[in-house]
Design a protein around this motif. Sequence first.
Motif, PDB file in Angstrom:
ATOM      1  N   ILE A  28       0.722  -1.070  -0.087  1.00  0.00           N
ATOM      2  CA  ILE A  28       0.043  -0.131   0.051  1.00  0.00           C
ATOM      3  C   ILE A  28       0.955   1.118  -0.156  1.00  0.00           C
ATOM      4  O   ILE A  28       1.898   1.616   0.923  1.00  0.00           O
ATOM      5  CB  ILE A  28      -0.774   0.005   1.149  1.00  0.00           C
ATOM      6  CG1 ILE A  28      -1.907  -1.300   1.155  1.00  0.00           C
ATOM      7  CG2 ILE A  28      -1.537   1.304   1.262  1.00  0.00           C
ATOM      8  CD1 ILE A  28      -2.706  -1.415   2.427  1.00  0.00           C
ATOM      9  N   ALA A  29       0.601   2.000  -1.206  1.00  0.00           N
ATOM     10  CA  ALA A  29       1.425   3.244  -1.143  1.00  0.00           C
ATOM     11  C   ALA A  29       1.116   4.455   0.125  1.00  0.00           C
ATOM     12  O   ALA A  29      -0.151   4.504   0.612  1.00  0.00           O
ATOM     13  CB  ALA A  29       1.250   4.039  -2.159  1.00  0.00           C
ATOM     14  N   VAL A  30       2.142   4.577   0.813  1.00  0.00           N
ATOM     15  CA  VAL A  30       2.049   5.479   1.927  1.00  0.00           C
ATOM     16  C   VAL A  30       2.694   6.809   1.808  1.00  0.00           C
ATOM     17  O   VAL A  30       3.782   6.983   1.462  1.00  0.00           O
ATOM     18  CB  VAL A  30       2.489   4.768   3.269  1.00  0.00           C
ATOM     19  CG1 VAL A  30       2.368   5.625   4.663  1.00  0.00           C
ATOM     20  CG2 VAL A  30       1.981   3.587   3.474  1.00  0.00           C
ATOM     21  N   LEU A 170      -8.471  -2.552   3.432  1.00  0.00           N
ATOM     22  CA  LEU A 170      -7.894  -2.127   2.290  1.00  0.00           C
ATOM     23  C   LEU A 170      -7.408  -3.093   1.172  1.00  0.00           C
ATOM     24  O   LEU A 170      -7.596  -3.005   0.131  1.00  0.00           O
ATOM     25  CB  LEU A 170      -6.651  -1.290   2.413  1.00  0.00           C
ATOM     26  CG  LEU A 170      -7.126   0.151   3.313  1.00  0.00           C
ATOM     27  CD1 LEU A 170      -5.869   0.830   3.635  1.00  0.00           C
ATOM     28  CD2 LEU A 170      -8.121   1.036   2.556  1.00  0.00           C
ATOM     29  N   ARG A 171      -7.064  -4.409   1.880  1.00  0.00           N
ATOM     30  CA  ARG A 171      -6.527  -5.330   0.792  1.00  0.00           C
ATOM     31  C   ARG A 171      -7.089  -6.659   0.924  1.00  0.00           C
ATOM     32  O   ARG A 171      -6.836  -7.631   0.270  1.00  0.00           O
ATOM     33  CB  ARG A 171      -5.202  -5.312   0.871  1.00  0.00           C
ATOM     34  CG  ARG A 171      -4.181  -3.947   0.577  1.00  0.00           C
ATOM     35  CD  ARG A 171      -3.762  -3.993  -0.808  1.00  0.00           C
ATOM     36  NE  ARG A 171      -3.423  -5.169  -1.643  1.00  0.00           N
ATOM     37  CZ  ARG A 171      -2.443  -6.090  -1.674  1.00  0.00           C
ATOM     38  NH1 ARG A 171      -1.583  -5.826  -0.996  1.00  0.00           N
ATOM     39  NH2 ARG A 171      -2.426  -7.102  -2.510  1.00  0.00           N
ATOM     40  N   GLY A 172      -7.650  -7.046   2.325  1.00  0.00           N
ATOM     41  CA  GLY A 172      -8.341  -8.311   2.617  1.00  0.00           C
ATOM     42  C   GLY A 172      -7.547  -9.324   3.364  1.00  0.00           C
ATOM     43  O   GLY A 172      -6.372  -8.937   3.612  1.00  0.00           O
ATOM     44  N   ASP A 173      -8.134 -10.243   3.628  1.00  0.00           N
ATOM     45  CA  ASP A 173      -7.652 -11.302   4.616  1.00  0.00           C
ATOM     46  C   ASP A 173      -6.145 -11.947   4.037  1.00  0.00           C
ATOM     47  O   ASP A 173      -5.173 -12.176   4.685  1.00  0.00           O
ATOM     48  CB  ASP A 173      -8.445 -12.279   4.994  1.00  0.00           C
ATOM     49  CG  ASP A 173      -9.573 -11.693   5.844  1.00  0.00           C
ATOM     50  OD1 ASP A 173      -9.558 -10.731   6.656  1.00  0.00           O
ATOM     51  OD2 ASP A 173     -10.774 -12.382   5.722  1.00  0.00           O
ATOM     52  N   GLU A 174      -6.063 -12.139   2.807  1.00  0.00           N
ATOM     53  CA  GLU A 174      -4.903 -12.850   2.338  1.00  0.00           C
ATOM     54  C   GLU A 174      -3.984 -12.004   2.535  1.00  0.00           C
ATOM     55  O   GLU A 174      -2.597 -12.148   2.606  1.00  0.00           O
ATOM     56  CB  GLU A 174      -5.317 -12.868   0.709  1.00  0.00           C
ATOM     57  CG  GLU A 174      -6.313 -14.303   0.672  1.00  0.00           C
ATOM     58  CD  GLU A 174      -6.308 -14.851  -0.908  1.00  0.00           C
ATOM     59  OE1 GLU A 174      -5.267 -14.464  -1.587  1.00  0.00           O
ATOM     60  OE2 GLU A 174      -7.209 -15.425  -1.079  1.00  0.00           O
TER      61      GLU A 174
END
Length: 186
Positions: A28-30, A170-174
């Motif tokens: 994730i871009a921060v 934001l991106r899910g459990d995986e």
Amino acid sequence: MSVLVLVAPGSEEIETVAIVDILVRAKIAVTLASCCPLGQRQITASRGVRLVADCHLDELTQCDVAAIVVPGGVAGSEVIRDTPQAITLLKAQAALGRWRAAICAAPVVVLQHHGLLGDAHVTCHPAFQAQLPPAQCVRARVVRDDTHRLITSQGPGTAIEFALELVRVLRGDEAVLAVAGPLVLP
């Protein structure tokens, strides 16, 4: 997908670095944005650690982010609370129905102060919990309120769990499993 993390002189360094690190590991871009009143990118955190932000809040030309995160630390939270541009961004994020997250003192010192909690279920550092309405305060380590798109947490010891919850929404459990596994987390 990107996330804006606000930082100020006196922000809690464990929380700030853990949040940024976990989000970056999740691809994730921060953007770490300084709210330093002097316009500086380098801040001295709550325990004297120096951190350098990617930019000063004044340098942001746009803020189209999936989440805005506010680390704790009383002094840092007070600076962010008193930074009009930071509050404008947080209010806009809420109005757009996008995620906001705050940890430690920040849920009370920043969000509650500016009426940004609504009736969400939240937590914060135990020293501030009495300032929350009893019906709203949850004494869990991390609290996610999907209705208000708000994640809150208690403090430095919960920072990794807090950041992983951000990854989850934001991106899910995986993505959470992919980040947590190599960190040897339970």
